[in-house]
Design an enzyme around this catalytic site. Structure first.
Site, PDB file in Angstrom:
ATOM      1  N   ARG A  85       0.841  -1.181   0.000  1.00 35.41           N
ATOM      2  CA  ARG A  85       0.000   0.000   0.000  1.00 35.41           C
ATOM      3  C   ARG A  85       0.880   1.236   0.000  1.00 35.41           C
ATOM      4  NH1 ARG A  85      -4.684   2.093   4.154  1.00 35.41           N
ATOM      5  NH2 ARG A  85      -4.723   4.207   3.362  1.00 35.41           N
ATOM      6  N   ARG A  94      -6.394   1.978  -3.069  1.00 40.09           N
ATOM      7  CA  ARG A  94      -5.288   1.338  -2.331  1.00 40.09           C
ATOM      8  C   ARG A  94      -5.319  -0.154  -2.584  1.00 40.09           C
ATOM      9  NH1 ARG A  94      -7.756   3.145   2.247  1.00 40.09           N
ATOM     10  NH2 ARG A  94      -7.335   5.176   1.358  1.00 40.09           N
ATOM     11  N   ASP A  97      -6.232  -2.199   2.548  1.00 41.45           N
ATOM     12  CA  ASP A  97      -6.516  -1.306   3.672  1.00 41.45           C
ATOM     13  C   ASP A  97      -7.033  -2.171   4.809  1.00 41.45           C
ATOM     14  OD1 ASP A  97      -7.073   1.822   4.162  1.00 41.45           O
ATOM     15  OD2 ASP A  97      -8.527   0.593   5.227  1.00 41.45           O
ATOM     16  N   ASP A  99      -8.572  -1.752   8.540  1.00 42.69           N
ATOM     17  CA  ASP A  99      -9.058  -0.823   9.577  1.00 42.69           C
ATOM     18  C   ASP A  99      -9.381  -1.600  10.850  1.00 42.69           C
ATOM     19  OD1 ASP A  99      -8.859   1.443   8.046  1.00 42.69           O
ATOM     20  OD2 ASP A  99     -10.953   1.456   7.413  1.00 42.69           O
TER      21      ASP A  99
END
Ligand SMILES: Nc1nc2nc(S)n(CCO)c2c(=O)[nH]1
Length: 161
Positions: A85, A94, A97, A99
């Site tokens: 990334r 991207r 990712d 989270d």
């Protein structure tokens, strides 16, 4: 163990070989963050936040970890970097990712560095739909509602004409 915590992560990719990137990320999470005890199905979702980009594949994973929240954050940032990334723009496309959405029942506010539960999760169907699959009965420690209830509220609000 008593000191382990169930952490829920939301994975997303909208560039490159999205499926492979998600699979590789889950393997890395299993090696470095803890035991992956649940993963949702994969959802194809329109880009949220900045619409002019390719659609995402999203999925949620549940991990039992002995790491602290900041250690988990550090590991997922390293996994993102290693999987390629390049953090260009805030809401740009991207490769991968990851989270941090929920960390047990912890409430953490370290400003832009780390906020748990994720401060946008209640607005994001691409988070709530996969998460409700594996953590529907988990209670949001601030709202005092289950993930499934929060998804239901979002759906009701989105259907308001
Ligand atoms: N559908 C969708 N839209 C997104 N916008 C951003 S930024 N992201 C990255 C996660 O914040 C996503 C995503 O994962 N899925």
């Amino acid at each position: 163990q008593l000191d382990s915590k169930n952490v829920y992560l939301l994975l997303g990719s909208n560039l490159g070989d999205r499926e492979k990137l998600l699979t590789d990320a889950i393997a890395q999470i299993g090696n470095r963050v803890g035991m992956v005890f649940a993963q949702s199905s994969v959802y194809e979702t329109a880009a949220w936040g900045k619409e002019d980009q390719p659609s995402f594949l999203n999925l949620a994973v549940g991990v039992e970890t002995l790491l602290s929240p900041l250690e988990v954050l550090r590991e997922i940032l390293k996994i993102e970097e290693e999987l390629g990334r390049i953090r260009k723009e805030k809401w740009g496309s991207r490769l991968i990712d990851i989270d941090l959405i929920l960390f047990g029942d912890m409430v953490i506010d370290l400003g832009s560095e780390l906020q748990v539960p994720h401060p946008q999760m209640q607005y994001r169907k691409f988070v709530l739909a996969p998460l409700a699959e594996i953590a529907g009965t988990v209670i949001h420690p601030v709202f005092g509602k289950t993930v499934s209830e929060i998804l239901g509220i979002l759906d009701d609000n989105l259907t308001v004409t």
